[in-house]
Motif scaffolding. Structure first.
Motif, PDB file in Angstrom:
ATOM      1  N   THR A  78      -2.468  -1.613 -53.375  1.00  0.00           N
ATOM      2  CA  THR A  78      -3.550  -2.066 -52.309  1.00  0.00           C
ATOM      3  C   THR A  78      -2.332  -2.008 -50.982  1.00  0.00           C
ATOM      4  OG1 THR A  78      -4.665  -3.477 -53.880  1.00  0.00           O
ATOM      5  CG2 THR A  78      -4.531  -3.957 -51.227  1.00  0.00           C
ATOM      6  N   LYS A  79      -1.046  -2.724 -51.324  1.00  0.00           N
ATOM      7  CA  LYS A  79      -0.411  -2.607 -50.207  1.00  0.00           C
ATOM      8  C   LYS A  79       0.078  -1.234 -49.665  1.00  0.00           C
ATOM      9  CE  LYS A  79       1.481  -7.295 -51.369  1.00  0.00           C
ATOM     10  NZ  LYS A  79       2.747  -7.977 -51.576  1.00  0.00           N
ATOM     11  N   ASN A  96       3.188   0.981 -28.221  1.00  0.00           N
ATOM     12  CA  ASN A  96       3.015  -0.289 -27.827  1.00  0.00           C
ATOM     13  C   ASN A  96       2.419  -1.368 -28.662  1.00  0.00           C
ATOM     14  OD1 ASN A  96       4.426   0.199 -25.158  1.00  0.00           O
ATOM     15  ND2 ASN A  96       2.480   1.262 -24.567  1.00  0.00           N
ATOM     16  N   VAL A  97       2.517  -1.143 -29.970  1.00  0.00           N
ATOM     17  CA  VAL A  97       1.890  -2.261 -30.960  1.00  0.00           C
ATOM     18  C   VAL A  97       2.718  -2.546 -32.068  1.00  0.00           C
ATOM     19  CG1 VAL A  97      -0.382  -1.022 -30.637  1.00  0.00           C
ATOM     20  CG2 VAL A  97       1.000  -0.093 -32.348  1.00  0.00           C
ATOM     21  N   SER A  98       2.482  -3.735 -32.736  1.00  0.00           N
ATOM     22  CA  SER A  98       3.112  -3.916 -33.806  1.00  0.00           C
ATOM     23  C   SER A  98       2.075  -4.118 -34.927  1.00  0.00           C
ATOM     24  CB  SER A  98       3.890  -5.362 -33.652  1.00  0.00           C
ATOM     25  OG  SER A  98       2.880  -6.369 -33.355  1.00  0.00           O
ATOM     26  N   TYR A  99       2.619  -3.973 -36.227  1.00  0.00           N
ATOM     27  CA  TYR A  99       1.705  -3.983 -37.185  1.00  0.00           C
ATOM     28  C   TYR A  99       2.018  -5.093 -38.437  1.00  0.00           C
ATOM     29  CZ  TYR A  99       1.080   0.915 -35.859  1.00  0.00           C
ATOM     30  OH  TYR A  99       0.873   2.016 -35.326  1.00  0.00           O
ATOM     31  N   HIS A 100       1.050  -5.959 -38.766  1.00  0.00           N
ATOM     32  CA  HIS A 100       0.964  -7.129 -39.661  1.00  0.00           C
ATOM     33  C   HIS A 100      -0.336  -7.045 -40.611  1.00  0.00           C
ATOM     34  CE1 HIS A 100       4.311  -8.599 -37.168  1.00  0.00           C
ATOM     35  NE2 HIS A 100       3.710  -8.199 -36.074  1.00  0.00           N
ATOM     36  N   TYR A 101       0.021  -7.690 -41.559  1.00  0.00           N
ATOM     37  CA  TYR A 101      -1.312  -7.994 -42.612  1.00  0.00           C
ATOM     38  C   TYR A 101      -1.461  -9.279 -42.678  1.00  0.00           C
ATOM     39  CZ  TYR A 101       0.606  -3.346 -43.954  1.00  0.00           C
ATOM     40  OH  TYR A 101       0.921  -1.912 -44.319  1.00  0.00           O
ATOM     41  N   ASP A 118      -6.120  -6.251 -44.798  1.00  0.00           N
ATOM     42  CA  ASP A 118      -6.402  -6.146 -43.635  1.00  0.00           C
ATOM     43  C   ASP A 118      -5.017  -5.861 -42.692  1.00  0.00           C
ATOM     44  OD1 ASP A 118      -8.948  -6.874 -44.061  1.00  0.00           O
ATOM     45  OD2 ASP A 118      -8.627  -9.021 -43.154  1.00  0.00           O
ATOM     46  N   LEU A 119      -5.187  -4.631 -42.040  1.00  0.00           N
ATOM     47  CA  LEU A 119      -3.910  -4.405 -41.286  1.00  0.00           C
ATOM     48  C   LEU A 119      -4.346  -4.614 -39.711  1.00  0.00           C
ATOM     49  CD1 LEU A 119      -1.326  -2.758 -40.831  1.00  0.00           C
ATOM     50  CD2 LEU A 119      -2.466  -0.624 -40.564  1.00  0.00           C
ATOM     51  N   LEU A 120      -3.518  -5.500 -39.356  1.00  0.00           N
ATOM     52  CA  LEU A 120      -3.660  -5.821 -38.046  1.00  0.00           C
ATOM     53  C   LEU A 120      -2.848  -4.898 -36.875  1.00  0.00           C
ATOM     54  CD1 LEU A 120      -3.082  -9.946 -38.297  1.00  0.00           C
ATOM     55  CD2 LEU A 120      -5.324  -8.546 -37.770  1.00  0.00           C
ATOM     56  N   VAL A 121      -3.654  -4.548 -35.968  1.00  0.00           N
ATOM     57  CA  VAL A 121      -2.677  -3.508 -34.909  1.00  0.00           C
ATOM     58  C   VAL A 121      -2.601  -4.604 -33.743  1.00  0.00           C
ATOM     59  CG1 VAL A 121      -2.632  -1.323 -33.947  1.00  0.00           C
ATOM     60  CG2 VAL A 121      -3.423  -1.636 -36.156  1.00  0.00           C
ATOM     61  N   ILE A 122      -1.440  -4.994 -33.417  1.00  0.00           N
ATOM     62  CA  ILE A 122      -1.336  -5.827 -32.356  1.00  0.00           C
ATOM     63  C   ILE A 122      -0.732  -5.288 -31.022  1.00  0.00           C
ATOM     64  CG2 ILE A 122      -0.577  -8.244 -31.625  1.00  0.00           C
ATOM     65  CD1 ILE A 122      -0.622  -9.220 -34.479  1.00  0.00           C
ATOM     66  N   CYS A 123      -1.550  -5.487 -29.887  1.00  0.00           N
ATOM     67  CA  CYS A 123      -0.978  -5.099 -28.747  1.00  0.00           C
ATOM     68  C   CYS A 123       0.291  -5.807 -28.216  1.00  0.00           C
ATOM     69  CB  CYS A 123      -2.008  -5.154 -27.665  1.00  0.00           C
ATOM     70  SG  CYS A 123      -1.381  -4.464 -26.046  1.00  0.00           S
ATOM     71  N   GLU A 124       1.482  -4.967 -27.945  1.00  0.00           N
ATOM     72  CA  GLU A 124       2.523  -5.830 -27.490  1.00  0.00           C
ATOM     73  C   GLU A 124       2.774  -5.530 -25.842  1.00  0.00           C
ATOM     74  OE1 GLU A 124       4.548  -7.368 -29.111  1.00  0.00           O
ATOM     75  OE2 GLU A 124       3.977  -7.240 -31.253  1.00  0.00           O
ATOM     76  N   LYS A 125       1.777  -5.123 -25.083  1.00  0.00           N
ATOM     77  CA  LYS A 125       2.040  -5.083 -23.754  1.00  0.00           C
ATOM     78  C   LYS A 125       1.670  -6.477 -22.956  1.00  0.00           C
ATOM     79  CE  LYS A 125       0.523  -1.499 -21.635  1.00  0.00           C
ATOM     80  NZ  LYS A 125      -0.647  -0.181 -21.286  1.00  0.00           N
ATOM     81  N   PHE A 249      -0.948 -16.143 -39.857  1.00  0.00           N
ATOM     82  CA  PHE A 249       0.627 -16.093 -40.405  1.00  0.00           C
ATOM     83  C   PHE A 249       0.810 -17.515 -41.120  1.00  0.00           C
ATOM     84  CE2 PHE A 249       0.049 -13.015 -36.921  1.00  0.00           C
ATOM     85  CZ  PHE A 249      -0.013 -11.782 -37.740  1.00  0.00           C
ATOM     86  N   LEU A 250       0.331 -18.410 -40.044  1.00  0.00           N
ATOM     87  CA  LEU A 250       0.728 -19.942 -40.677  1.00  0.00           C
ATOM     88  C   LEU A 250      -0.030 -20.360 -41.840  1.00  0.00           C
ATOM     89  CD1 LEU A 250       1.928 -22.650 -39.895  1.00  0.00           C
ATOM     90  CD2 LEU A 250      -0.180 -23.203 -38.359  1.00  0.00           C
ATOM     91  N   SER A 251      -1.405 -19.764 -42.067  1.00  0.00           N
ATOM     92  CA  SER A 251      -1.887 -20.020 -43.323  1.00  0.00           C
ATOM     93  C   SER A 251      -1.303 -19.298 -44.512  1.00  0.00           C
ATOM     94  CB  SER A 251      -3.554 -19.550 -43.112  1.00  0.00           C
ATOM     95  OG  SER A 251      -4.214 -20.256 -42.161  1.00  0.00           O
ATOM     96  N   ILE A 252      -0.827 -18.121 -44.241  1.00  0.00           N
ATOM     97  CA  ILE A 252      -0.239 -17.487 -45.327  1.00  0.00           C
ATOM     98  C   ILE A 252       1.106 -18.162 -45.525  1.00  0.00           C
ATOM     99  CG2 ILE A 252       1.179 -15.513 -45.803  1.00  0.00           C
ATOM    100  CD1 ILE A 252      -1.142 -13.653 -44.172  1.00  0.00           C
ATOM    101  N   GLU A 253       1.844 -18.571 -44.579  1.00  0.00           N
ATOM    102  CA  GLU A 253       3.080 -19.244 -44.892  1.00  0.00           C
ATOM    103  C   GLU A 253       2.860 -20.592 -45.742  1.00  0.00           C
ATOM    104  OE1 GLU A 253       7.116 -20.444 -45.101  1.00  0.00           O
ATOM    105  OE2 GLU A 253       6.253 -18.384 -44.761  1.00  0.00           O
TER     106      GLU A 253
END
Length: 371
Positions: A78-79, A96-101, A118-125, A249-253
């Motif tokens: 899956t990962k 201009n993006v970062s990737y997180h799950y 779920d793959l998050l594609v986060i705008c870094e601009k 990310f807070l929930s995961i942690e």
């Protein structure tokens, strides 16, 4: 064997009648084994009941497996499916993006071998922040915050505003992602407003690709925008707007940390309720978000040293209290602490349905003096 019977009766608890349907746990055991081991691999099945006595009932085996993590061999695929999408987007020129799950795979509380991710594609601009709260704190005499923390808030508030158009930025990321992934995957659904859905047919996994931007509340700012505290705002391409902030990310942690501190018991209870929902003959409209909160809010001291069967009692008592104690139900917050789960909705009815299913198991285990 009582756990395999077909009869039904009515039980009474706290003045409330609960229908108790004796269930075929051999069949449910077969169902859950298929979810955990969809490819019917011998090595995976041989690991399922390692360490358990051979003479225990189907019900005990069902409870054990309902609390057990999906085998690592499936989770790793899956990962890998998520990582392949990330690589395709990077190689396709997305910048201009970062990737997180996010999601249950990241807490190992998913219950299916063929789980999606779920793959998050986060705008870094750019990033957005809770300017109203920041200004309110800075304009008042607030002793909650140290000089250093106030300096961080002031620095954010005084920073030059972003001169670009965040909606154009987010739409560009979404459109480019659709173009790149449509060329790579035969099954690529771009119709959903908040996510692109692809299927990796080699790995038999689905991936949801979500475009989002960063959002920082006061807690995030005073913690130096550490990713654990940062929020995201998911982009909706149909509305061309951003959704309310979420803090995955807070929930995961928090789930991972509390589960470590309880020997994995928190995650066992979460998986147990997810499997109960999956196997129930009644529709239970509680999300993973809700189930996480139900289990996370249980007092750790009540279960941190318990045998797995005794966790059924803990879950039963929690559901019972939520169902019949409105004041307690209203105190239950999400794992990230940002919202109340049972205020202003009908979710307690769903908890009652979940309770009926759990009570069936609880009552049998109690009658057999196993708890």
């Amino acid at each position: 064997n009582r756990s395999r019977g077909k009869s039904c009766n009515t039980l009474k608890t706290n003045g409330i009648l609960i229908w108790n349907a004796m269930t075929d746990y051999r069949q449910l055991l077969s169902n859950i084994k298929t979810r955990h081991n969809p490819e019917n691999q011998y090595l995976v099945e041989s690991r399922m009941f390692t360490g358990l006595p051979s003479d225990i009932s189907d019900l005990q085996r069902y409870v054990y497996l309902a609390m057990m993590a999906v085998d690592d061999s499936y989770t790793s695929k899956t990962k890998e499916a998520g990582q392949r999408v990330r690589t395709h987007l990077q190689d396709g020129g997305l910048t201009n993006v970062s990737y997180h799950y996010q999601g249950s795979v990241m807490t190992d509380t998913h219950i299916k071998g063929y789980s999606d991710i779920d793959l998050l594609v986060i705008c870094e601009k750019y990033y957005s922040y809770d300017s109203a709260s920041v200004k309110q704190i800075l304009s008042s005499y607030n002793t909650r915050y140290s000089y250093s923390q106030l300096s961080k808030l002031r620095s954010i508030d005084n920073a030059s505003p972003y001169t670009g158009n965040v909606y154009d930025d987010l739409r560009t990321i979404r459109v480019q992602s659709e173009s790149i992934l449509s060329r790579r995957y035969l099954k690529c659904d771009i119709s959903h407003p908040k996510a692109i859905k692809i299927t990796n047919q080699d790995l038999h996994r689905d991936v949801d690709i979500v475009t989002a931007g960063w959002y920082d509340n006061v807690n995030s700012i005073i913690n130096d925008q550490n990713i654990m505290y940062r929020g995201i705002q998911v982009y909706d391409k149909v509305a061309n707007n951003r959704c309310a902030a979420d803090y995955p990310f807070l929930s995961i942690e928090r789930i991972n940390t509390k589960s470590v501190n309880t020997g994995g018991r928190l995650k066992r209870m979460i998986r147990f309720l997810k499997n109960i929902k999956a196997d129930s003959k009644q529709k239970i409209d509680l999300s993973s978000f809700d189930i996480n909160a139900i289990c996370y809010n249980i007092d750790v001291d009540a279960y941190k040293d318990l045998h797995y069967l005794n966790l059924v009692t803990i879950v039963f008592l929690q559901l019972h209290k939520i169902a019949y104690d409105e004041s307690y139900a209203n105190s239950i917050t999400s794992v990230d602490g940002k919202e109340y789960i049972f205020r202003g909705n009908n979710k307690r009815r769903e908890v009652t349905t979940m309770l009926q299913n759990v009570y069936t198991i609880y009552s049998i285990l109690k009658e057999q003096h196993l708890i």
